[in-house]
Design an enzyme around this catalytic site. Structure first.
Site, PDB file in Angstrom:
ATOM      1  CG  HIS A 236       1.038   1.951  -9.324  1.00 47.27           C
ATOM      2  ND1 HIS A 236       0.566   1.376  -8.153  1.00 47.27           N
ATOM      3  CD2 HIS A 236       0.099   2.849  -9.712  1.00 47.27           C
ATOM      4  CE1 HIS A 236      -0.608   1.907  -7.857  1.00 47.27           C
ATOM      5  NE2 HIS A 236      -0.907   2.804  -8.776  1.00 47.27           N
TER       6      HIS A 236
ATOM      7  CG  ASN B 171      -2.152   6.099  -6.240  1.00 47.14           C
ATOM      8  OD1 ASN B 171      -1.543   6.248  -7.292  1.00 47.14           O
ATOM      9  ND2 ASN B 171      -3.306   5.479  -6.166  1.00 47.14           N
TER      10      ASN B 171
ATOM     11  CG  LEU C  90       9.676 -17.368  -3.200  1.00 45.20           C
ATOM     12  CD1 LEU C  90       9.299 -17.482  -1.723  1.00 45.20           C
ATOM     13  CD2 LEU C  90      10.273 -15.990  -3.496  1.00 45.20           C
TER      14      LEU C  90
ATOM     15  CG  ASP D 149      -2.116   0.881   1.102  1.00 46.81           C
ATOM     16  OD1 ASP D 149      -2.291   1.478   0.025  1.00 46.81           O
ATOM     17  OD2 ASP D 149      -2.885   0.997   2.065  1.00 46.81           O
TER      18      ASP D 149
ATOM     19  NE  ARG E 226      -8.566  -0.022   4.780  1.00 48.89           N
ATOM     20  CZ  ARG E 226      -8.075   1.201   4.939  1.00 48.89           C
ATOM     21  NH1 ARG E 226      -7.877   1.679   6.170  1.00 48.89           N
ATOM     22  NH2 ARG E 226      -7.778   1.958   3.897  1.00 48.89           N
TER      23      ARG E 226
ATOM     24  NE  ARG F  14      -3.299  -1.774   4.091  1.00 49.15           N
ATOM     25  CZ  ARG F  14      -4.532  -1.794   3.644  1.00 49.15           C
ATOM     26  NH1 ARG F  14      -5.365  -2.738   4.060  1.00 49.15           N
ATOM     27  NH2 ARG F  14      -4.962  -0.906   2.764  1.00 49.15           N
TER      28      ARG F  14
END
Length: 254
Positions: A41, A27, A135, A24, A198, A192
């Protein structure tokens, strides 16, 4: 040098076999630098390379990256188009490297919404790397945890109709075999980035007992050293799975 020594972790500590990451903040990373969102990105792809390198170095068996959720179609059309093009470009550029380094690629999610050319590219790279064992790199694209569960339920129901199963066959273990990551252990650790706390509809069945590690920094600033920090933190946790600390300690000694 052993992985434990590299990470300065006591030998008795169990390292994560499967790490899941919600990547995350691309942007926001770009906005801070007054760059277009796609630049974030693209920078995030470099972080992916570094983290894959870290997983190989640290003996991780499976890495699952949340690349594009089923909700991400709601983003601006230009950004979505750019992401699809970036996905295609990354597959073109990285396929030979993945195969050379004995890394298997598996894309999980409803890929039918992608262009035929992207679906063909995914299938080609998956076939190329299918027998690799160092992997397993799972890329969740057009993926949602609820979609995963509903798809599994539909497949089980169809098996019942076809006489391959009966409702009485269903339990947690048998249902798990219908899910996208049925061939791999459940994630031990979920990371995260970007300060969010979340799971955003990611692996909601598989992460029933996963340890979570939240990072304030954006994904393009995350690398294999950051991954090492997350693993060290993971190794400070006591994973009881419903047992008492005394039971866990006794089992460890045994």
């Amino acid at each position: 040098m052993s992985v434990h020594a590299k990470l300065n972790i006591p030998l008795e500590k169990v390292l994560p076999k499967h790490i899941a990451i919600i990547m995350d903040g691309n942007n926001r990373w770009a906005k801070q630098r007054r760059l277009p969102s796609l630049a974030g990105h693209k920078a995030g792809v470099d972080s992916v390379r570094s983290v894959i390198e870290g997983c190989v170095e640290y003996g991780v068996e499976s890495l699952t990256l949340f690349a594009f959720s089923s909700e991400n179609w709601k983003r601006p059309e230009l950004e979505v188009t750019g992401l699809m093009e970036l996905f295609m470009l990354a597959l073109d550029r990285e396929a030979k490297k993945l195969n050379k380094n004995n890394i298997r690629l598996k894309v999980i999610g409803d890929t039918t919404r992608f262009s035929e050319s992207l679906q063909a590219k995914i299938a080609k790279v998956e076939a190329l790397t299918a027998n690799n064992t160092r992997l397993t790199l799972n890329v969740a694209a057009n993926y949602g945890g609820r979609w995963d569960i509903v798809s599994a339920a539909k497949t089980f129901a169809q098996d019942c109709i076809d006489g391959k199963a009966t409702p009485s066959d269903l339990n947690e273990s048998s249902f798990n075999q219908y899910l996208t990551l049925c061939d791999q252990p459940a994630p031990d650790l979920c990371i995260r980035t970007a300060g969010e706390s979340r799971i955003s509809n990611f692996l909601i069945w598989q992460m029933a007992y996963t340890e979570f590690y939240f990072v304030d920094g954006f994904w393009p600033d995350f690398d294999k050293h950051s991954l090492g920090d997350a693993i060290r933190d993971f190794c400070t946790r006591e994973r009881r799975f419903g047992k008492t600390s005394e039971q866990v300690e006794a089992q460890t000694r045994a």
